[in-house]
Design a protein around this motif. Structure first.
Motif, PDB file in Angstrom:
ATOM      1  N   UNK A 129     -12.440   3.957  53.218  1.00  0.00           N
ATOM      2  CA  UNK A 129     -10.645   4.533  53.396  1.00  0.00           C
ATOM      3  C   UNK A 129     -10.040   4.406  51.952  1.00  0.00           C
ATOM      4  N   UNK A 130     -10.614   3.361  51.409  1.00  0.00           N
ATOM      5  CA  UNK A 130      -9.759   3.090  50.027  1.00  0.00           C
ATOM      6  C   UNK A 130      -9.899   4.129  49.026  1.00  0.00           C
ATOM      7  N   UNK A 131     -11.106   4.958  49.151  1.00  0.00           N
ATOM      8  CA  UNK A 131     -11.305   5.906  48.197  1.00  0.00           C
ATOM      9  C   UNK A 131     -10.380   7.068  48.209  1.00  0.00           C
ATOM     10  N   UNK A 132      -9.573   7.111  49.132  1.00  0.00           N
ATOM     11  CA  UNK A 132      -8.594   8.082  49.615  1.00  0.00           C
ATOM     12  C   UNK A 132      -7.185   7.709  49.052  1.00  0.00           C
ATOM     13  N   UNK A 133      -7.047   6.407  48.686  1.00  0.00           N
ATOM     14  CA  UNK A 133      -5.818   5.855  48.272  1.00  0.00           C
ATOM     15  C   UNK A 133      -5.796   6.228  46.659  1.00  0.00           C
ATOM     16  N   UNK A 134      -4.480   6.031  46.600  1.00  0.00           N
ATOM     17  CA  UNK A 134      -4.099   6.067  44.980  1.00  0.00           C
ATOM     18  C   UNK A 134      -4.530   4.820  44.276  1.00  0.00           C
ATOM     19  N   UNK A 177      -4.615   0.593  45.668  1.00  0.00           N
ATOM     20  CA  UNK A 177      -5.983  -0.207  45.565  1.00  0.00           C
ATOM     21  C   UNK A 177      -5.702  -1.380  44.763  1.00  0.00           C
ATOM     22  N   UNK A 178      -5.287  -1.299  43.533  1.00  0.00           N
ATOM     23  CA  UNK A 178      -5.185  -2.436  42.680  1.00  0.00           C
ATOM     24  C   UNK A 178      -4.266  -3.441  43.417  1.00  0.00           C
ATOM     25  N   UNK A 179      -3.152  -3.171  43.865  1.00  0.00           N
ATOM     26  CA  UNK A 179      -2.191  -4.208  44.484  1.00  0.00           C
ATOM     27  C   UNK A 179      -2.689  -4.799  45.747  1.00  0.00           C
ATOM     28  N   UNK A 180      -3.682  -3.981  46.411  1.00  0.00           N
ATOM     29  CA  UNK A 180      -4.159  -4.637  47.773  1.00  0.00           C
ATOM     30  C   UNK A 180      -5.325  -5.292  47.416  1.00  0.00           C
TER      31      UNK A 180
END
Length: 279
Positions: free
Chosen positions: A95-100, A104-107
């Motif tokens: 799922x993370x691959x589809x996020x900006x 991802x960095x903040x998460x």
């Protein structure tokens, strides 16, 4: 049958996950933030992983047969749950691959802080610490607000205000549970704010937090003039009132852990506004 089914929902922290994702969507709606479903789903999976890993690590310390269902389940089924954690982790990575990238960095930054904390609490620290509930409340409130912050790329005062109210509500929620579970936690050697500071002191802290919440809630009408804020403040005071009710009826609600059922549903309550008002 439904009561038994719901016990397992709580044992696997699915109600906590639901509260996080619903509250995150609710906060985002205030700012008209274009938060994709993938970001909300990633938040839910991350919350589940954190709570499940913490329960597994707690289950290692069981000293008494008088335990809560969530600990008994995680203790008995640890190998299967570790396998489920691996599957959920792979789904999360996908799922993370589809996020900006910045989201991802903040998460990852927030996740790294949580990882370090779990390592410290369960493997490094030698003396009991009382900050666990405060840390979890901080992370929970931050996780709820993170998708909104990531997609509006700023921290307006009203978002800080929402975060503060969420933090206080989450702190009340966690300390309240610890206070009610004081004796069982003592028997099993679990450290919590209540086992270290005492149940009576925990009650006074909860009352102080409720008072502080009312003061902060009241100040919103002086600080902010947005008309749509009224709906949000109505929901926030409703959430606080539910927790105050649990505190006042704790003896009655001990049966079948109703205090946890009602307490964790608090963060699911914003779904009423999402469905009825935002629609």
């Amino acid at each position: 049958m439904f009561a038994k089914f719901y016990q397992y929902i709580r044992a696997f922290s699915l109600d906590v996950v639901a509260g996080a994702v619903i509250s995150a969507r609710w906060i985002g709606n205030y700012f008209n933030a274009d938060i994709p479903t993938e970001a909300i789903l990633a938040l839910g999976l991350t919350v589940w992983l954190i709570y499940t890993i913490d329960h597994l690590l707690d289950a290692r310390k069981l000293k008494s047969k008088d335990v809560f269902l969530r600990h008994a389940i995680h203790h008995k089924n640890a190998p299967y749950i570790f396998g489920l954690i691996a599957v959920v982790t792979m789904v999360l990575i996908f799922i993370l691959q589809s996020l900006k990238p910045y989201l991802i960095g903040y998460g990852l930054a927030l996740g790294f802080v949580v990882f370090c904390y779990l390592i410290y609490v369960h493997f490094i620290q030698k003396t009991a610490i009382w900050a666990k509930e405060w840390f979890i409340a901080l992370v929970y409130a931050s996780g709820i607000c993170l998708p909104t912050f990531s997609y509006i790329q700023e921290i307006p005062l009203i978002l800080i205000y929402f975060w503060l109210q969420l933090f206080i509500l989450a702190s009340i929620n966690l300390i309240l549970f610890n206070m009610i579970e004081y004796k069982t936690d003592k028997q099993n050697g679990f450290n919590s704010f209540a086992t270290i500071k005492g149940a009576d002191f925990s009650r006074r802290v909860i009352l102080f937090l409720l008072f502080a919440f009312v003061l902060i809630w009241s100040s919103s009408f002086l600080l902010f003039k947005a008309e749509e804020l009224l709906d949000y403040q109505a929901m926030f005071i409703f959430m606080a009132s539910v927790l105050a009710m649990v505190l006042s009826k704790e003896i009655v609600l001990r049966q079948e852990e109703w205090y946890r059922v009602i307490g964790d549903i608090v963060f699911v309550l914003p779904i009423l506004e999402i469905l009825l008002i935002d629609g």
